[in-house]
Design a protein around this motif. Sequence first.
Motif, PDB file in Angstrom:
ATOM      1  N   GLU A 198       0.848  -1.189   0.000  1.00 47.90           N
ATOM      2  CA  GLU A 198       0.000   0.000   0.000  1.00 47.90           C
ATOM      3  C   GLU A 198       0.886   1.242   0.000  1.00 47.90           C
ATOM      4  O   GLU A 198       1.788   1.379   0.823  1.00 47.90           O
TER       5      GLU A 198
ATOM      6  N   LYS B  25      -1.566   4.653  -8.549  1.00 49.53           N
ATOM      7  CA  LYS B  25      -1.735   5.709  -7.547  1.00 49.53           C
ATOM      8  C   LYS B  25      -1.899   5.180  -6.129  1.00 49.53           C
ATOM      9  O   LYS B  25      -1.657   5.905  -5.160  1.00 49.53           O
ATOM     10  N   ASP B  26      -2.284   3.912  -5.980  1.00 54.05           N
ATOM     11  CA  ASP B  26      -2.547   3.371  -4.650  1.00 54.05           C
ATOM     12  C   ASP B  26      -1.572   2.297  -4.198  1.00 54.05           C
ATOM     13  O   ASP B  26      -1.271   2.179  -3.007  1.00 54.05           O
TER      14      ASP B  26
END
Length: 226
Positions: free
Chosen positions: A93, A142-143
């Motif tokens: 993450e 993006k994550d």
Amino acid sequence: MLPGKELPILWENNHFLVINKPSGLASHPGPQTRDSVETRFVPQKRGGPWLVHRLDQETSGCLLIAKRKTPLIAAQKTFEKRLVKKTYWALIEGHLPSETGSITAPLIRSESKTGWHIKAVTSSTPQAQNAKTLWRVLGQNKDLTWVELQLLTGRTHQARVHLAHMGAPILGDHLYGKEYPGLPLQLLSRSLELTVQETHISAIAPPSALMARYLKDFPLFEPGLN
């Protein structure tokens, strides 16, 4: 050698085999764990087989098994001398500070009323074990980040704790990151390479179907994941 619920064999000769351990299957049986890699072994007349090393229950991928006692001892010495190349893939993450790098953070086991966990500490902490992990980013969006790891030391939960210590826990790590019900830990023992008694052992484990689906969404997706 593995009865009933057979596990995929990635590499094999007369003395060893490397299996692809699924996430959720323990390496050893325990007080509350009946099904494990070891309990699936068919005992041999001359003893064995034996696990040369272990993987966390939540980690999938390459696991080395010895069929005979002499090769077992030789392989364990190779691990003790750190002459084994172990590569992992993880989905984490967030992002890491650079495309490549390393983290050296000593680890120690911590006990609590709810169980135990491993935590990163300073080198001056009594009984702390040195631990070093190398990383290389393979892709990111993006994550999430798809990262390749090399564990230069084989400490319990090393990859999980080091990544969480950097603020980028492994996806699905309920112990060191966020809990997502039903989502298994996205950590794969991708490859294992060592030489034992002049025999070169080399195995590569494919990602699970779930991990492969995640990887297909990465802009820097690498072909040949099987």
